[in-house]
Write an enzyme that holds these catalytic residues in place. Sequence first.
Site, PDB file in Angstrom:
ATOM      1  N   SER A  61       0.581  -1.560  -0.082  1.00 48.08           N
ATOM      2  CA  SER A  61      -0.249  -0.224  -0.059  1.00 48.08           C
ATOM      3  C   SER A  61       0.704   1.490   0.387  1.00 48.08           C
ATOM      4  CB  SER A  61      -0.906   0.025   1.509  1.00 48.08           C
ATOM      5  OG  SER A  61      -1.813  -0.799   0.878  1.00 48.08           O
ATOM      6  N   LYS A  64       0.913   2.778  -3.339  1.00 48.86           N
ATOM      7  CA  LYS A  64      -0.256   4.030  -3.390  1.00 48.86           C
ATOM      8  C   LYS A  64       0.260   5.526  -3.009  1.00 48.86           C
ATOM      9  CE  LYS A  64      -3.872   0.645  -1.315  1.00 48.86           C
ATOM     10  NZ  LYS A  64      -4.405   0.423  -0.288  1.00 48.86           N
ATOM     11  N   TYR A 186      -2.215  -2.929 -10.409  1.00 55.62           N
ATOM     12  CA  TYR A 186      -2.381  -2.435  -9.512  1.00 55.62           C
ATOM     13  C   TYR A 186      -1.673  -3.279  -8.949  1.00 55.62           C
ATOM     14  CZ  TYR A 186      -4.218  -2.230  -4.593  1.00 55.62           C
ATOM     15  OH  TYR A 186      -4.054  -2.698  -3.146  1.00 55.62           O
ATOM     16  N   TYR A 242      -5.055   3.408   7.494  1.00 55.54           N
ATOM     17  CA  TYR A 242      -6.177   2.728   7.458  1.00 55.54           C
ATOM     18  C   TYR A 242      -7.162   2.820   8.330  1.00 55.54           C
ATOM     19  CZ  TYR A 242      -2.957  -0.468   4.835  1.00 55.54           C
ATOM     20  OH  TYR A 242      -1.667  -0.956   4.303  1.00 55.54           O
ATOM     21  N   VAL A 260       1.420  -3.570   4.085  1.00 54.27           N
ATOM     22  CA  VAL A 260       1.294  -5.481   4.389  1.00 54.27           C
ATOM     23  C   VAL A 260       2.714  -6.004   4.539  1.00 54.27           C
ATOM     24  CG1 VAL A 260      -1.579  -5.474   4.512  1.00 54.27           C
ATOM     25  CG2 VAL A 260      -0.101  -6.206   2.226  1.00 54.27           C
TER      26      VAL A 260
HETATM   27  N1  GLN Z   1      -1.554  -5.381  -2.151  1.00 47.82           N
HETATM   28  C1  GLN Z   1      -2.106  -4.938  -1.365  1.00 47.82           C
HETATM   29  C2  GLN Z   1      -4.363  -6.124  -1.385  1.00 47.82           C
HETATM   30  O1  GLN Z   1      -4.438  -4.426  -1.885  1.00 47.82           O
HETATM   31  C3  GLN Z   1      -2.415  -4.193  -0.285  1.00 47.82           C
HETATM   32  C4  GLN Z   1      -2.673  -3.821   1.191  1.00 47.82           C
HETATM   33  C5  GLN Z   1      -2.496  -2.681   2.332  1.00 47.82           C
HETATM   34  O2  GLN Z   1      -0.680  -3.083   1.406  1.00 47.82           O
HETATM   35  N2  GLN Z   1      -2.553  -2.333   2.840  1.00 47.82           N
HETATM   36  O3  GLN Z   1      -4.780  -6.043  -0.791  1.00 47.82           O
END
Ligand code: GLN
Length: 308
Positions: A61, A64, A186, A242, A260
Amino acid sequence: MQDILAQISDEARALFGQGKVASYIPALAKVNPRQFGIAVAFTDGQTCSVGDANVPFSLQSISKLFTFVLALKAIGDDVWKRVGREPSGAAFNSMVQLETEHGIPRNPFINAGALVITDILTSHYAHLDYALLGALRKLADAPMLNWNTEVAKSERGTSHRNMAMAYFMKSCGNFHNAPELVLDNYCRQCAVEMNCVQLAQATMFLAHSGRNLGQSGQANAQFLNADDARRVNALLLTCGAYDAAGDYAYRIGLPVKTGVGGGIVAVAPGIGTIAVWAPELDAKGNSVLGGFALERLVELTRWTPHAT
Ligand code: GLN
């Protein structure tokens, strides 16, 4: 700073075993959990690091943050027609709000919001992979930087939930490309690997009024305008962790983005950036040792989200 980082590393390593590596993406489950690295990059170009700060890890993430900045650069305030800028208070991969909120995700850092951002970039760039990698290589000063094909494939094969959200948003008119194509992009963006030193370097523009550092011949290049850098930091402070964003703001108080893969990047505007990585996650998907290390760092330095 080197002494502070060494102390934090010793304290953090005592917490090994308190979290679990992400396993819903099968390739991530293979990572050795007992790793910890931290790097600090200062706006004057100096850097400090300890531990596994040179070991590459999966951005997940944290990607992002970069895709959002690219979308902001590409279409400016029009991004806000497609995505909100409020914390969701829900898990990063939650879909409960999407239906009542007509397919407009709460913010660009939860999965639904990041999928919309990747949809925007998929429309904007003929070759998004190369545009994204090109930007990251320049920002991180790392010409060999790439995504891990095994991790990308592993996530793509298990991205049913993200696909469901993409289709739902398409039914609401908030998804312009084929969900399959956007999911391919993605999953590759999430699988990009960096180490802590590179990640701290790559986010320097957020601590430095939009200016990048380090790239030979590109020092002080304005990557993002200063107003947008300030706004991105506000968004990272309120939405970067989050449904733990409030807890992170209370404990750490700096703009952050977690992933994650176990990485966290934090911004101390006017001072520098901090990248920390330790793969064991808490129940909300944030690095246990990473959150602890950042908390200790701000206690020891008194860094705040305001430029000094
Ligand atoms: N690639 C992970 C997903 O789409 C990213 C989620 C994350 O890092 N929180 O679930």
